[in-house]
Design a protein around this motif. Sequence first.
Motif, PDB file in Angstrom:
ATOM      1  N   VAL A 120       0.836  -1.195   0.000  1.00  0.00           N
ATOM      2  CA  VAL A 120       0.000   0.000   0.000  1.00  0.00           C
ATOM      3  C   VAL A 120       0.877   1.253   0.000  1.00  0.00           C
ATOM      4  N   LEU A 121       0.583   2.164  -0.934  1.00  0.00           N
ATOM      5  CA  LEU A 121       1.235   3.472  -0.989  1.00  0.00           C
ATOM      6  C   LEU A 121       0.172   4.540  -0.762  1.00  0.00           C
ATOM      7  N   GLU A 122       0.336   5.360   0.246  1.00  0.00           N
ATOM      8  CA  GLU A 122      -0.583   6.469   0.453  1.00  0.00           C
ATOM      9  C   GLU A 122      -0.281   7.565  -0.567  1.00  0.00           C
ATOM     10  N   GLY A 129      -7.757   9.983   1.549  1.00  0.00           N
ATOM     11  CA  GLY A 129      -7.370   8.602   1.791  1.00  0.00           C
ATOM     12  C   GLY A 129      -7.044   7.807   0.543  1.00  0.00           C
ATOM     13  N   SER A 130      -6.695   8.474  -0.541  1.00  0.00           N
ATOM     14  CA  SER A 130      -6.350   7.740  -1.771  1.00  0.00           C
ATOM     15  C   SER A 130      -5.087   6.914  -1.572  1.00  0.00           C
ATOM     16  N   VAL A 131      -5.089   5.705  -2.126  1.00  0.00           N
ATOM     17  CA  VAL A 131      -3.903   4.847  -2.092  1.00  0.00           C
ATOM     18  C   VAL A 131      -3.678   4.257  -3.478  1.00  0.00           C
ATOM     19  N   CYS A 132      -2.446   3.866  -3.729  1.00  0.00           N
ATOM     20  CA  CYS A 132      -2.109   3.028  -4.873  1.00  0.00           C
ATOM     21  C   CYS A 132      -1.658   1.675  -4.340  1.00  0.00           C
ATOM     22  N   LEU A 133      -1.862   0.641  -5.127  1.00  0.00           N
ATOM     23  CA  LEU A 133      -1.508  -0.721  -4.737  1.00  0.00           C
ATOM     24  C   LEU A 133      -0.433  -1.227  -5.678  1.00  0.00           C
ATOM     25  N   LEU A 134       0.686  -1.600  -5.094  1.00  0.00           N
ATOM     26  CA  LEU A 134       1.871  -1.955  -5.865  1.00  0.00           C
ATOM     27  C   LEU A 134       2.122  -3.458  -5.770  1.00  0.00           C
TER      28      LEU A 134
END
Length: 259
Positions: A120-122, A129-134
Amino acid sequence: MTIQTLQVGPIMTNCYLLCDEDAKVCALIDPGDDAARVEKLVEQSGCALRYILLTHGHFDHTSAVRPLLERYPDVPVYIHRKDTAADRGGDLLFTPVGEKNQRYYQEGDTLPLGGLTLRVLETPGHSEGSVCLLVERQHVLFAGDTLFRCSCGRCDFPGGDYRKMLASLARLASLEGDYQVLPGHDRETTMGYERRVNPYMRQFFCGPSPARSHRDKLFYCGEIKNRMAFAMRFLQQFTGVHKYRREPQWIFPRPACRS
């Protein structure tokens, strides 16, 4: 690993099904609508659903969560806590689904999925609260509404912040290597391409190095030149304007003068 995409809802949100076919497990990312179609996608994969993962709390990324929980009552739903509201969340904040299913993730958390690992990357900016998933080893980034092809998510909703968006894009640009970028809307792209031509990301990427900045600007100017040439060909084909003149050119018929 396989990734299937389904565009759902009136805003054509990209819902992703990430599968580890060896372990026969999968995760749903941003099921924004059309729960029946999403359920069919899961069933056709032949994999057991392990997670529902939300990149942020806007309605176009979350509307199918509750209908899907009726079919998969034991599946946990993950979202960043800042994109939830204890009472009715409305269109921009997600209302938690209950203690049995509700989970929260934050910066640095990892989720195992068979032989895959999602980190999880904030990335605030589009929302708090947006995140990217790596998926690091496979070099895949689920970008939500943070990064689009040649663009980024809008920042004028409550909770949006343009400065934070630029900082999030700078963080993504600094990831080592190239990544397949799967955004929340529109078509996929790559991190290498966005570093070169995305005008929002380039505010960071041009950086202080004169040599790198000059080389990248030359590439960027070439991209602009190509797009201008395409636009001119379009005008020539549909408007009859065949060469540039100094005097003004009317694209549509000149309006009649009144005496």
